[in-house]
Design a protein around this motif. Structure first.
Motif, mmCIF file in Angstrom:
data_model
loop_
_atom_site.group_PDB
_atom_site.id
_atom_site.type_symbol
_atom_site.label_atom_id
_atom_site.label_comp_id
_atom_site.label_asym_id
_atom_site.label_seq_id
_atom_site.Cartn_x
_atom_site.Cartn_y
_atom_site.Cartn_z
ATOM 1 N N ASP A 1 -3.114 8.695 5.093
ATOM 2 C CA ASP A 1 -4.530 9.056 5.149
ATOM 3 C C ASP A 1 -5.265 8.210 6.193
ATOM 4 O O ASP A 1 -6.105 8.721 6.943
ATOM 5 N N LEU A 2 -4.907 6.912 6.278
ATOM 6 C CA LEU A 2 -5.532 6.019 7.253
ATOM 7 C C LEU A 2 -5.122 6.402 8.685
ATOM 8 O O LEU A 2 -5.930 6.324 9.612
ATOM 9 N N MET A 3 -3.872 6.804 8.843
ATOM 10 C CA MET A 3 -3.411 7.231 10.173
ATOM 11 C C MET A 3 -4.115 8.517 10.604
ATOM 12 O O MET A 3 -4.374 8.737 11.789
ATOM 13 N N ARG A 4 -4.426 9.319 9.617
ATOM 14 C CA ARG A 4 -5.197 10.539 9.918
ATOM 15 C C ARG A 4 -6.583 10.168 10.443
ATOM 16 O O ARG A 4 -7.075 10.759 11.401
ATOM 17 N N SER A 5 -7.216 9.173 9.811
ATOM 18 C CA SER A 5 -8.535 8.715 10.265
ATOM 19 C C SER A 5 -8.441 8.154 11.682
ATOM 20 O O SER A 5 -9.323 8.379 12.521
ATOM 21 N N TYR A 6 -7.353 7.414 11.943
ATOM 22 C CA TYR A 6 -7.142 6.836 13.270
ATOM 23 C C TYR A 6 -7.002 7.943 14.327
ATOM 24 O O TYR A 6 -7.607 7.876 15.394
ATOM 25 N N ALA A 7 -6.221 8.975 14.001
ATOM 26 C CA ALA A 7 -6.041 10.111 14.922
ATOM 27 C C ALA A 7 -7.365 10.832 15.156
ATOM 28 O O ALA A 7 -7.672 11.260 16.276
ATOM 29 N N GLN A 8 -8.170 10.928 14.090
ATOM 30 C CA GLN A 8 -9.476 11.582 14.211
ATOM 31 C C GLN A 8 -10.368 10.812 15.182
ATOM 32 O O GLN A 8 -11.115 11.401 15.962
ATOM 33 N N GLY A 9 -10.241 9.485 15.140
ATOM 34 C CA GLY A 9 -11.001 8.662 16.079
ATOM 35 C C GLY A 9 -10.509 8.828 17.506
ATOM 36 O O GLY A 9 -11.305 8.897 18.451
ATOM 37 N N LEU A 10 -9.192 8.898 17.668
ATOM 38 C CA LEU A 10 -8.607 9.038 19.012
ATOM 39 C C LEU A 10 -9.120 10.274 19.735
ATOM 40 O O LEU A 10 -9.384 10.234 20.939
ATOM 41 N N ILE A 11 -9.243 11.374 19.010
ATOM 42 C CA ILE A 11 -9.617 12.628 19.679
ATOM 43 C C ILE A 11 -11.100 12.695 20.033
ATOM 44 O O ILE A 11 -11.526 13.600 20.739
ATOM 45 N N THR A 12 -11.893 11.725 19.531
ATOM 46 C CA THR A 12 -13.317 11.706 19.885
ATOM 47 C C THR A 12 -13.582 10.806 21.090
ATOM 48 O O THR A 12 -14.715 10.694 21.544
ATOM 49 N N ARG A 13 -12.518 10.180 21.616
ATOM 50 C CA ARG A 13 -12.690 9.321 22.793
ATOM 51 C C ARG A 13 -13.088 10.139 24.007
ATOM 52 O O ARG A 13 -12.635 11.274 24.180
ATOM 53 N N GLU A 35 0.841 -1.199 0.000
ATOM 54 C CA GLU A 35 0.000 0.000 0.000
ATOM 55 C C GLU A 35 0.877 1.250 0.000
ATOM 56 O O GLU A 35 1.958 1.278 0.594
ATOM 57 N N SER A 36 0.442 2.274 -0.728
ATOM 58 C CA SER A 36 1.246 3.496 -0.857
ATOM 59 C C SER A 36 1.340 4.247 0.472
ATOM 60 O O SER A 36 0.450 4.136 1.323
ATOM 61 N N ASP A 37 2.427 5.030 0.620
ATOM 62 C CA ASP A 37 2.606 5.841 1.832
ATOM 63 C C ASP A 37 1.475 6.851 1.996
ATOM 64 O O ASP A 37 1.015 7.118 3.108
ATOM 65 N N ALA A 38 1.025 7.420 0.845
ATOM 66 C CA ALA A 38 -0.045 8.425 0.891
ATOM 67 C C ALA A 38 -1.316 7.835 1.492
ATOM 68 O O ALA A 38 -1.996 8.475 2.310
ATOM 69 N N LYS A 39 -1.631 6.576 1.106
ATOM 70 C CA LYS A 39 -2.836 5.921 1.626
ATOM 71 C C LYS A 39 -2.676 5.605 3.116
ATOM 72 O O LYS A 39 -3.607 5.794 3.912
ATOM 73 N N LYS A 67 6.559 3.505 9.585
ATOM 74 C CA LYS A 67 7.603 4.267 8.891
ATOM 75 C C LYS A 67 7.051 5.168 7.785
ATOM 76 O O LYS A 67 7.475 5.109 6.627
ATOM 77 N N VAL A 68 6.063 5.981 8.152
ATOM 78 C CA VAL A 68 5.574 7.039 7.260
ATOM 79 C C VAL A 68 5.613 8.346 8.054
ATOM 80 O O VAL A 68 5.904 8.344 9.254
ATOM 81 N N LYS A 69 5.294 9.451 7.395
ATOM 82 C CA LYS A 69 5.339 10.761 8.055
ATOM 83 C C LYS A 69 3.949 11.398 8.051
ATOM 84 O O LYS A 69 3.642 12.223 7.197
ATOM 85 N N PRO A 70 3.127 11.013 9.025
ATOM 86 C CA PRO A 70 1.722 11.466 9.045
ATOM 87 C C PRO A 70 1.559 12.868 9.640
ATOM 88 O O PRO A 70 1.076 13.042 10.757
ATOM 89 N N VAL A 71 1.973 13.880 8.907
ATOM 90 C CA VAL A 71 1.972 15.246 9.426
ATOM 91 C C VAL A 71 0.576 15.700 9.844
ATOM 92 O O VAL A 71 0.391 16.285 10.918
ATOM 93 N N SER A 72 -0.438 15.425 9.003
ATOM 94 C CA SER A 72 -1.797 15.898 9.321
ATOM 95 C C SER A 72 -2.344 15.216 10.577
ATOM 96 O O SER A 72 -3.037 15.837 11.378
ATOM 97 N N ALA A 73 -1.998 13.920 10.757
ATOM 98 C CA ALA A 73 -2.459 13.190 11.950
ATOM 99 C C ALA A 73 -1.822 13.771 13.201
ATOM 100 O O ALA A 73 -2.492 13.952 14.234
ATOM 101 N N TYR A 74 -0.531 14.059 13.128
ATOM 102 C CA TYR A 74 0.143 14.653 14.285
ATOM 103 C C TYR A 74 -0.410 16.043 14.591
ATOM 104 O O TYR A 74 -0.560 16.426 15.761
ATOM 105 N N ASN A 75 -0.733 16.802 13.549
ATOM 106 C CA ASN A 75 -1.324 18.133 13.768
ATOM 107 C C ASN A 75 -2.665 18.029 14.491
ATOM 108 O O ASN A 75 -2.995 18.860 15.353
ATOM 109 N N ILE A 76 -3.436 16.986 14.142
ATOM 110 C CA ILE A 76 -4.721 16.757 14.811
ATOM 111 C C ILE A 76 -4.495 16.490 16.293
ATOM 112 O O ILE A 76 -5.190 17.035 17.162
ATOM 113 N N LEU A 77 -3.503 15.663 16.613
ATOM 114 C CA LEU A 77 -3.213 15.317 18.005
ATOM 115 C C LEU A 77 -2.684 16.523 18.789
ATOM 116 O O LEU A 77 -3.022 16.711 19.962
#
Length: 540
Positions: free
Chosen positions: A36-48, A29-33, A71-81
């Motif tokens: 994007d999935l890690m971003r969804s995971y982070a979005q879920g974390l903050i709704t706990r 699976e591509s790094d971009a995908k 080993k990817v660089k999920p900048v948007s997910a980290y920004n959410i956190l």
């Protein structure tokens, strides 16, 4: 897949999330995908629903572990956190994430720093906010509009208006468009100081800079007029706004209604509310302003009718308006309605944070207690406080102290002083001690002694000192200072001299050399010496 990862984040299934992401990576699976999935995971974390700050720390640690493994660089997910940590007040945790992003060589942006700057600005930690902005500049990053707006608001509310203007200039130099909303905190700051001239100058400065004022700018200026009860200037401003073809918003209409109610012109305020031209802009703020005016200017029946109408529509008036209504009901002696309002308000606050509940219900309780004491309804006070104790609503001991510190001497906007007299305070404090076994705090006793000084009552000051001794509270230097002021005001030279000796002895025993204490003693004696030509009461 995104929905699944978000759900896993929401329920805190860190291990399952890691397993899925590693499986996808192994299948190419591509790094971009994956990002994007890690971003969804982070979005879920903050709704706990967080039980405590430790849980948030565990979630962040788990996310770091997943990022390290995938080993990817999920900048948007980290920004959410980061944004979530700052919103929860967990700044240290947010800074840990920032360090991790640097270590992982993840690209930082203005969105990464924005939550920190906004948090520090909101908390008036302005040097820290500027430090974060400076750190951004060193990384050649540009600030965001909302970040600059938060800084302007922070400096304006701290009365550092010059610095607020410097931030606006810095924003302009950053190539960002200057929005009218930037100037609202500055207008508010001038309005709060009663400087209407400078508040109106802001409008001229905007026009010179070719920034067209919007309805919110006009609303803030109208509120400034309301605070100074300048109805004429407010009407001139409203006419100018219409000439400039600025459509009145709900905030403008509520501000205009507020002007009229503050000036006691309820008929004019009602005309605006009933005018079909503004019917689409009449909101709870306008209704609250009318409610405040009706309660304030002795139209209690009308105020209660309006309150019932608002409640029928499942709304609640603004807090200040509710307090004004509550006090008016209390002054009228309608205790059945007073306690019904309290129960309704308690229910309405259940969805709010515990901090806000404690803060506001405490203010409401103080008003109720003070109103009961004014009407000599001590039995109701004892029952009310007892119920608060049994229901675990706030700290009753602290509430008792607040009755003295905040509820016993309230100066309203008209300059009228509504206060409990010294005798009322003593009756209240004895009842709380005897019936509820609440020993008064040092602050409560000191508030009583200050009242003795204001009422020039040396006998009651002695009585309060005896009560302190009975409660095993030894007077410290500050208590002794207030005792000294009380006896000086009562012109009881012998007792004042005795307390003065005690102050000196206490300071010597504790090796205290305090110029401020000596200054306070001198200031206390000045009016006494002006009215007493022959006196033995002197400072060395």
């Amino acid at each position: 897949m995104s929905r699944l990862l978000e759900l896993l984040g929401k329920i805190g299934e860190h291990g399952e999330c890691k397993k899925i992401l590693l499986s996808l990576k192994e299948r190419g699976e591509s790094d971009a995908k994956l990002i994007d999935l890690m971003r969804s995971y982070a979005q879920g974390l903050i709704t706990r629903k967080l039980k405590n700050s430790v849980q948030l720390s565990v979630d962040v640690k788990a996310f770091k572990d997943i990022e390290c493994s995938v080993k990817v660089k999920p900048v948007s997910a980290y920004n959410i956190l980061v944004r979530h940590c700052c919103r929860e007040g967990e700044i240290r945790l947010g800074l840990d994430i920032l360090e991790r992003m640097k270590e992982s060589e993840i690209e930082l942006s203005g969105a990464t720093f924005e939550p920190f700057v906004k948090y520090f600005a909101f908390a008036y930690l302005l040097p820290q906010a500027e430090s974060m902005l400076a750190a951004m500049k060193r990384l050649h990053l540009h600030g965001t509009p909302s970040m600059y707006e938060a800084l302007v608001r922070g400096f304006a509310r701290s009365n550092n208006i010059e610095k607020a203007y410097n931030i606006i200039e810095e924003m302009h130099n950053d190539g960002l468009t200057l929005m009218p909303s930037l100037y609202n905190p500055i207008i508010q700051a001038y309005g709060a100081k009663g400087n209407l001239g400078r508040a109106f100058d802001v409008l001229k400065e905007m026009e010179i800079s070719e920034i067209k004022p919007d309805s919110e700018n006009y609303a803030q200026l109208l509120l400034a007029c309301a605070s100074q009860k300048n109805q004429k200037l407010a009407m001139e401003l409203f006419v100018k706004m219409e000439q400039q073809k600025v459509t009145p918003s709900a905030n403008v209409i509520s501000a205009l209604v507020t002007v009229h109610t503050k000036c006691g012109d309820l008929e004019k305020a009602m005309q605006i509310v009933l005018d079909k031209k503004y019917s689409g802009n009449i909101d709870i703020k306008s209704q609250s302003a009318i409610l405040w005016g009706l309660a304030k200017f002795n139209r209690l029946k009308d105020a209660l009718r309006l309150f019932d109408y608002v409640r029928e529509h499942r709304q609640w008036p603004l807090f200040d308006s509710f307090l004004c209504l509550l006090e008016a009901v209390g002054i009228s002696g309608d205790f059945e309605r007073l306690f019904k309002l309290f129960e309704d308000y308690k229910q309405s606050m259940k969805s709010c944070s515990q901090v806000l509940q404690d803060e506001r219900i405490s203010v409401v309780c103080v008003i109720i207690v003070v109103c009961c004491i004014r009407h000599k309804e001590l039995g109701r006070v004892v029952d009310f406080m007892q119920n608060l104790q049994e229901d675990g609503i706030g700290d009753v001991e602290i509430l008792c102290t607040k009755v003295f510190l905040h509820g016993t001497e309230h100066i309203d906007e008209e300059g009228n002083v509504n206060k409990l007299n010294l005798e009322d305070k003593l009756i209240f404090i004895r009842a709380m001690w005897k019936k509820l076994h609440l020993r008064p705090s040092r602050l409560a006793f000191e508030a009583l002694l200050k009242s003795c000084a204001k009422e020039h009552d040396g006998e009651k000051a002695e009585c309060i000192i005896e009560m302190m001794k009975y409660g095993k509270l030894r007077p410290n230097v500050f208590t002794l200072l207030i005792m000294f002021q009380a006896f000086v005001a009562a012109k009881d030279e012998a007792k004042a001299e005795k307390v003065l000796m005690e102050i000196k002895r206490t300071m010597n025993d504790n090796n205290l050399e305090d110029e401020d204490v000596n200054w306070l003693l001198s200031e206390t004696l000045k009016p006494y010496h002006r009215t007493t030509s022959a006196s033995n009461l002197k400072l060395d």
